[in-house]
Scaffold this active site. Structure first.
Site, PDB file in Angstrom:
ATOM      1  N   GLU A  77       0.821  -1.217   0.000  1.00 18.27           N
ATOM      2  CA  GLU A  77       0.000   0.000   0.000  1.00 18.27           C
ATOM      3  C   GLU A  77       0.852   1.265   0.000  1.00 18.27           C
ATOM      4  O   GLU A  77       0.363   2.346  -0.336  1.00 18.27           O
ATOM      5  CB  GLU A  77      -0.923  -0.002   1.215  1.00 18.27           C
ATOM      6  CG  GLU A  77      -1.927  -1.130   1.188  1.00 18.27           C
ATOM      7  CD  GLU A  77      -2.624  -1.341   2.518  1.00 18.27           C
ATOM      8  OE1 GLU A  77      -3.474  -2.235   2.587  1.00 18.27           O
ATOM      9  OE2 GLU A  77      -2.320  -0.620   3.489  1.00 18.27           O
ATOM     10  N   ILE A 185      -4.998   5.217   1.725  1.00 18.58           N
ATOM     11  CA  ILE A 185      -5.441   3.880   1.322  1.00 18.58           C
ATOM     12  C   ILE A 185      -5.579   2.948   2.523  1.00 18.58           C
ATOM     13  O   ILE A 185      -4.811   3.030   3.477  1.00 18.58           O
ATOM     14  CB  ILE A 185      -4.461   3.287   0.277  1.00 18.58           C
ATOM     15  CG1 ILE A 185      -4.933   1.907  -0.191  1.00 18.58           C
ATOM     16  CG2 ILE A 185      -3.043   3.241   0.816  1.00 18.58           C
ATOM     17  CD1 ILE A 185      -4.137   1.340  -1.375  1.00 18.58           C
ATOM     18  N   CYS A 186      -6.571   2.073   2.456  1.00 23.00           N
ATOM     19  CA  CYS A 186      -6.808   0.997   3.425  1.00 23.00           C
ATOM     20  C   CYS A 186      -7.069   1.556   4.831  1.00 23.00           C
ATOM     21  O   CYS A 186      -8.102   2.157   5.073  1.00 23.00           O
ATOM     22  CB  CYS A 186      -5.638   0.026   3.403  1.00 23.00           C
ATOM     23  SG  CYS A 186      -6.011  -1.595   4.121  1.00 23.00           S
ATOM     24  N   HIS A 187      -6.134   1.408   5.773  1.00 22.37           N
ATOM     25  CA  HIS A 187      -6.295   1.982   7.110  1.00 22.37           C
ATOM     26  C   HIS A 187      -5.756   3.406   7.186  1.00 22.37           C
ATOM     27  O   HIS A 187      -5.890   4.060   8.230  1.00 22.37           O
ATOM     28  CB  HIS A 187      -5.605   1.107   8.159  1.00 22.37           C
ATOM     29  CG  HIS A 187      -6.297  -0.201   8.409  1.00 22.37           C
ATOM     30  ND1 HIS A 187      -6.132  -1.287   7.580  1.00 22.37           N
ATOM     31  CD2 HIS A 187      -7.153  -0.592   9.390  1.00 22.37           C
ATOM     32  CE1 HIS A 187      -6.864  -2.298   8.039  1.00 22.37           C
ATOM     33  NE2 HIS A 187      -7.495  -1.905   9.132  1.00 22.37           N
ATOM     34  N   GLY A 265      -8.433   4.271  -1.364  1.00 22.72           N
ATOM     35  CA  GLY A 265      -8.478   2.898  -1.850  1.00 22.72           C
ATOM     36  C   GLY A 265      -8.786   1.953  -0.707  1.00 22.72           C
ATOM     37  O   GLY A 265      -8.484   2.233   0.448  1.00 22.72           O
TER      38      GLY A 265
END
Length: 288
Positions: A77, A185-187, A265
């Site tokens: 990521e 992105i993500c966390h 994302g």
């Protein structure tokens, strides 16, 4: 003992924490990424506008049961989007809150991916010796600052130290006022909570935004396969929802989204498209 036999027991680390089980690593990581090597026809060549990447300097997350999860920033990521941003012509500066080294989930490193290995090597010195976010806030946040975007990579480590960091609060508000891009992105979006430190819920600068991010519901499932040694200590998605942010995805998939200048994302699976989308939008801005 049964969990060990089934390969779902989290694996102990030297510092008393746990990394994911063998089964979890098999299910959630890969030796190579889906980086597609996109060549950008009109890359940025000025060299002035850069990207500031804000990383975690903390390693272990204390879970709800008291056990510690060995985390950090997720290498896919972080590094895969960096590949796209570099290919698009943008340099990247790296900061952590106090200048301590960037913590990376090395157990998720795609070691057989030549492109990832190359950019990791290129930035290894910066990862080990990043600049201080506090110095940037005190010395570089002015109207003439040469930055086009802030990038907050994922990994559960983004939930450690960043959401309650007052320097990050100042950075987010400054970047929002200057209309810079925010990439998360993500966390990574968990760190956006810093913008609301000591603020009323209704004043959150991302209220009304839609994002793609890692769902709390999936985090609740991961201990079943030993990805983490216990359940999460808190849910960042719930906190963002309470501040008026809407998640557009329900799975940890390839979903990406752009809402105004916020690009997001959903998971490691989204890293390639997230990096590409970010690069394309930044190039649209500088080439308009």
């Amino acid at each position: 003992m049964i969990k060990k036999l089934l390969g779902i027991a989290p694996q102990p680390t030297e510092d008393g924490a746990f990394s994911p089980s063998r089964l979890a690593l098999k299910l959630a990581t890969s030796s190579k990424t889906d980086f597609d090597g996109t060549v950008y026809e009109n890359p940025y060549k000025n060299g002035k506008l850069k990207i500031l990447m804000v990383c975690t300097e903390e390693r272990n997350m204390t879970m709800a049961n008291g056990k510690k999860f060995s985390t950090g920033n997720h290498p896919v990521e972080m590094l895969l989007p960096m590949l796209h941003l570099k290919n698009a012509g943008f340099d990247i500066d790296i900061v952590t809150p106090t200048g301590k080294s960037v913590k990376i989930e090395m157990w998720a490193m795609p070691n057989e991916d030549e492109n990832i290995n190359n950019i990791y090597s290129e930035y290894k010195e910066q990862f080990e010796n990043p600049n201080k976010l506090s110095d940037f806030v005190n010395n570089s946040m002015d109207d003439n600052s040469d930055y086009i975007a802030i990038f907050i990579p994922g990994g559960h480590g983004a939930m450690l130290g960043l959401p309650e960091n007052n320097d990050l609060k100042k950075l987010i508000h400054w970047s929002h006022k200057k209309d810079l891009f925010m990439l998360a992105i993500c966390h990574g979006p968990a760190a956006l909570l810093a913008a609301n430190i000591n603020e009323d819920k209704g004043s959150f600068i991302y209220k009304g935004y839609k994002i793609a991010a890692f769902p709390d519901s999936v985090d609740k499932q991961t201990p079943m396969v030993g990805y983490m040694p216990g359940h999460m200590p808190w849910e960042f998605g719930k906190k963002l929802n309470e501040l008026g942010v809407t998640f557009i995805n329900k799975k940890a998939d390839k979903t990406c989204h752009i809402d105004r200048k916020l690009i997001s994302g959903a998971s490691p699976q989204a890293a390639n498209e997230f990096g590409k989308l970010s690069a394309i939008e930044l190039l649209k801005f500088v080439n308009k």
